[in-house]
Design a protein around this motif. Structure first.
Motif, PDB file in Angstrom:
ATOM      1  N   LEU A   1       0.822  -1.206   0.000  1.00 31.83           N
ATOM      2  CA  LEU A   1       0.000   0.000   0.000  1.00 31.83           C
ATOM      3  C   LEU A   1       0.860   1.260   0.000  1.00 31.83           C
ATOM      4  O   LEU A   1       1.920   1.309   0.619  1.00 31.83           O
ATOM      5  N   LYS A   2       0.366   2.263  -0.696  1.00 32.84           N
ATOM      6  CA  LYS A   2       1.017   3.573  -0.729  1.00 32.84           C
ATOM      7  C   LYS A   2       0.353   4.507   0.286  1.00 32.84           C
ATOM      8  O   LYS A   2      -0.668   4.174   0.901  1.00 32.84           O
TER       9      LYS A   2
ATOM     10  N   LYS B   1      -1.509   7.205   0.148  1.00 39.15           N
ATOM     11  CA  LYS B   1      -2.916   7.581   0.041  1.00 39.15           C
ATOM     12  C   LYS B   1      -3.831   6.382   0.288  1.00 39.15           C
ATOM     13  O   LYS B   1      -4.956   6.549   0.780  1.00 39.15           O
ATOM     14  N   ASP B   2      -3.358   5.154  -0.040  1.00 41.46           N
ATOM     15  CA  ASP B   2      -4.132   3.959   0.288  1.00 41.46           C
ATOM     16  C   ASP B   2      -4.268   3.824   1.802  1.00 41.46           C
ATOM     17  O   ASP B   2      -5.340   3.497   2.327  1.00 41.46           O
TER      18      ASP B   2
ATOM     19  N   TYR C   1      -6.547   6.513   3.327  1.00 42.90           N
ATOM     20  CA  TYR C   1      -7.959   6.181   3.114  1.00 42.90           C
ATOM     21  C   TYR C   1      -8.423   5.122   4.095  1.00 42.90           C
ATOM     22  O   TYR C   1      -9.494   5.251   4.720  1.00 42.90           O
ATOM     23  N   ARG C   2      -7.633   4.055   4.259  1.00 46.17           N
ATOM     24  CA  ARG C   2      -8.014   2.982   5.172  1.00 46.17           C
ATOM     25  C   ARG C   2      -8.069   3.470   6.619  1.00 46.17           C
ATOM     26  O   ARG C   2      -8.960   3.082   7.384  1.00 46.17           O
TER      27      ARG C   2
ATOM     28  N   SER D   1     -11.911  -4.519  -3.184  1.00 47.84           N
ATOM     29  CA  SER D   1     -12.075  -3.637  -4.339  1.00 47.84           C
ATOM     30  C   SER D   1     -13.397  -3.884  -5.046  1.00 47.84           C
ATOM     31  O   SER D   1     -13.879  -5.008  -5.147  1.00 47.84           O
TER      32      SER D   1
ATOM     33  N   GLN E   1     -13.464   3.860  -4.009  1.00 46.56           N
ATOM     34  CA  GLN E   1     -12.395   3.250  -3.232  1.00 46.56           C
ATOM     35  C   GLN E   1     -12.821   1.856  -2.753  1.00 46.56           C
ATOM     36  O   GLN E   1     -13.999   1.511  -2.784  1.00 46.56           O
TER      37      GLN E   1
ATOM     38  N   GLU F   1      -9.692   2.161  -9.401  1.00 46.40           N
ATOM     39  CA  GLU F   1      -8.455   2.495  -8.690  1.00 46.40           C
ATOM     40  C   GLU F   1      -7.309   2.749  -9.663  1.00 46.40           C
ATOM     41  O   GLU F   1      -6.496   3.657  -9.478  1.00 46.40           O
TER      42      GLU F   1
ATOM     43  N   THR G   1      -0.046   4.126  -6.479  1.00 44.23           N
ATOM     44  CA  THR G   1      -0.870   3.207  -5.701  1.00 44.23           C
ATOM     45  C   THR G   1      -0.109   1.897  -5.538  1.00 44.23           C
ATOM     46  O   THR G   1       1.035   1.790  -5.979  1.00 44.23           O
ATOM     47  N   ALA G   2      -0.722   0.916  -4.888  1.00 44.57           N
ATOM     48  CA  ALA G   2      -0.037  -0.356  -4.653  1.00 44.57           C
ATOM     49  C   ALA G   2       0.461  -0.935  -5.979  1.00 44.57           C
ATOM     50  O   ALA G   2      -0.308  -1.021  -6.950  1.00 44.57           O
TER      51      ALA G   2
ATOM     52  N   LYS H   1      -1.245  -3.136  -8.760  1.00 42.56           N
ATOM     53  CA  LYS H   1      -2.357  -2.618  -9.562  1.00 42.56           C
ATOM     54  C   LYS H   1      -1.926  -2.045 -10.908  1.00 42.56           C
ATOM     55  O   LYS H   1      -2.774  -1.591 -11.673  1.00 42.56           O
TER      56      LYS H   1
END
Length: 528
Positions: free
Chosen positions: A101-102, A104-105, A108-109, A179, A184, A433, A489-490, A493
């Motif tokens: 995960l980055k 921003k991921d 968000y979580r 997902s 999101q 995403e 992002t991750a 993806k």
């Protein structure tokens, strides 16, 4: 006839199942952990029980209370098992995530779940720091870091947590991010009885007993770890094997199967495809007796090649983040290439749009009867997503979002997703995403992301990109956009294939017709 599955009003896995085994078989192996440098940790049930109690004590000291959410961003560190037991013991909600995960991921979580605490390894600490707003406690595992609390140092001095939270079976216990086709990732919430329902996974599909050593090669950041790296094996009193490695190495994994007394193996189709392309000649897996696979359809050719070289059949299974094992192939009841038959505790069917079961051989939506009593292990719903919950619970069924046919003998055969979600190498990825990440690059005017067939991964991410004015299509730009997505992002993806187009197919209202692009991709495979 559906078999009953008794769920008590009060239930806590750490107390009612794990602690019971720890008392009955305190010295028996619970977890055999192999580090990246070859170090070995062989933990008994009593040792893991004590470690879980200490982890619960630390969580409480860090301000975590019953009902609080804890983000756990680890791969296969020993601490993952300790913390999962600790959260359950304390009554906290565990929310595992991948270390890919980055920032921003993670942000968000954290915000969506209201996480009280983030526990992470050094691999993802930079991203956590970038996402941190100062209100969430940060705990680092395996190292030390300025501004963080060291889990390893604190664990040594921690006194065991006294007692267990007397949790209700339907009280929130797990929060997985899954997902979807838009927006999101959604928060799929499970109650404590989810752990109990994995007795179905461990017995019906994994076929485990107290003498087994089970290895699931999947990453701990996904719900699949709950299936095969935690509850499935321990519900059956089996031991768990794990190898802490930075990436999947098929040759090293085959070495592990030869070196250690692993009796049962769970791996995604991509891993088996790599195994059969490796040099299996002369290898002997003396203890291995049962193999399973899940996450995406497995090619019958791979099953055949694995069987020819090992003498073992791969038993495909089916379930979701939202469920436990729903149906699967078993020894003596297996049909190569199928999803298998439903476990006895479930009423499953392929249904039409009105919820009526389809006749054998007719394609429809995979559905699970969701009346009362509620099916064991079925999630409570997507938190904060009323419209989505209404769409997946319809006419007395839970609709999985997958399509299949059922043959005359009751075996289910996977056809594909009913929506645009992409299943690749065991990952579930929403097109939105990837499209959002692409749009952040100035070269992209708009894009559409779909699944594209691939021999090794089953399917991969493909992006159809309309370029902004002033940009020209080129192999260099493909690489630039791929690297941009990996950085945004991750990395799992990123689109492995990019095709530049002048326009995208759309409905009259302007919505992108991903289905048209996806069907064209798979149509090329059929005509090849």
């Amino acid at each position: 006839m559906v078999q009953p599955f008794d769920i008590p009003t009060r239930y806590n896995f750490a107390r009612d199942d794990f602690e019971r085994i720890a008392h009955e078989r305190p010295d028996d192996r619970a977890l055999l952990w192999i580090g990246g440098d070859g170090q070995v940790e062989d933990r008994s049930f009593s040792e893991m029980s004590l470690a879980g109690a200490r982890a619960a004590s630390l969580l409480a000291a860090w301000g975590v209370r019953r009902g609080d959410t804890v983000l756990i961003l680890l791969s296969r560190e020993l601490a993952w098992w300790e913390l999962m037991l600790g959260c359950l013991r304390l009554g906290a909600i565990a929310s595992p995530g991948t270390i890919q995960l980055k920032a921003k991921d993670i942000a968000y979580r954290r915000d969506a779940s209201g996480a009280r605490c983030i526990i992470a390894s050094a691999d993802v600490a930079d991203a956590v720091d970038a996402a941190w707003d100062g209100d969430t406690t940060r705990i680092i595992v395996g190292s030390s870091r300025a501004g963080w609390t060291s889990y390893d140092e604190a664990l040594v001095a921690a006194d065991p947590f006294d007692g267990f939270a007397d949790t209700g079976s339907d009280e929130d216990a797990f929060c997985y991010f899954s997902s979807g086709t838009t927006g999101q990732p959604k928060m799929a919430v499970h109650g404590h009885s989810y752990a109990l329902a994995h007795r179905i996974t461990g017995s019906y599909w994994l076929g485990l007993g107290s003498n087994d050593l089970h290895w699931n090669v999947s990453d701990n950041g996904w719900a699949k770890a709950a299936w095969s790296s935690l509850f499935g094996p321990w519900q059956q009193g089996a031991a768990i094997f794990t190898h802490q490695s930075r990436s999947f190495d098929p040759a090293a994994s085959l070495d592990m199967l030869e070196r250690f007394p692993i009796t049962t193996l769970c791996a995604p189709p991509t891993a088996y495809r790599m195994f059969v392309r490796s040099n299996l000649k002369g290898r002997t897996f003396a203890a291995l007796r049962h193999c399973v696979s899940a996450g995406e359809p497995l090619n019958p050719e791979v099953i055949e090649l694995w069987s020819e070289t090992t003498g073992l059949v791969i038993h495909d299974g089916y379930g979701q983040t939202e469920t436990v094992l729903l149906c699967g192939n078993r020894p003596g009841a297996s049909r190569s290439g199928s999803m298998g038959k439903p476990a006895p505790q479930f009423d499953m069917a392929v249904v039409d749009e009105e919820g009526a079961p389809m006749p054998a051989g007719k394609e429809g939506d995979i559905a699970l009867r969701a009346g009362e009593p509620r099916p064991p292990g079925l999630f409570k719903g997507y938190r904060g997503e009323a419209a989505l919950n209404e769409s997946v619970f319809r006419n007395g069924w839970y609709l999985t979002g997958d399509r299949a046919v059922v043959d005359e003998d009751g075996y289910f055969w996977f056809v594909g997703r009913a929506d645009d979600v992409i299943l690749t190498a065991g990952y579930r990825i929403g097109p939105f995403e990837v499209e959002s990440a692409l749009f952040e690059h100035p070269a992209v005017a708009e894009s559409a992301v779909v699944a594209s067939p691939d021999k090794e991964r089953g399917e991969v991410i493909k992006a159809f990109v309309v370029l902004a004015a002033g940009y020209q299509a080129s192999p260099d730009l493909v690489k630039i956009l791929q690297d941009h997505v990996k950085a945004t992002t991750a990395p799992y993806k990123y689109p492995r294939r990019i095709e530049f187009v002048d326009s995208l197919p759309k409905t009259i209202s302007g919505k992108i017709r991903r289905k048209e692009l996806r069907d064209a991709e798979w149509g090329r495979l059929a005509s090849a």
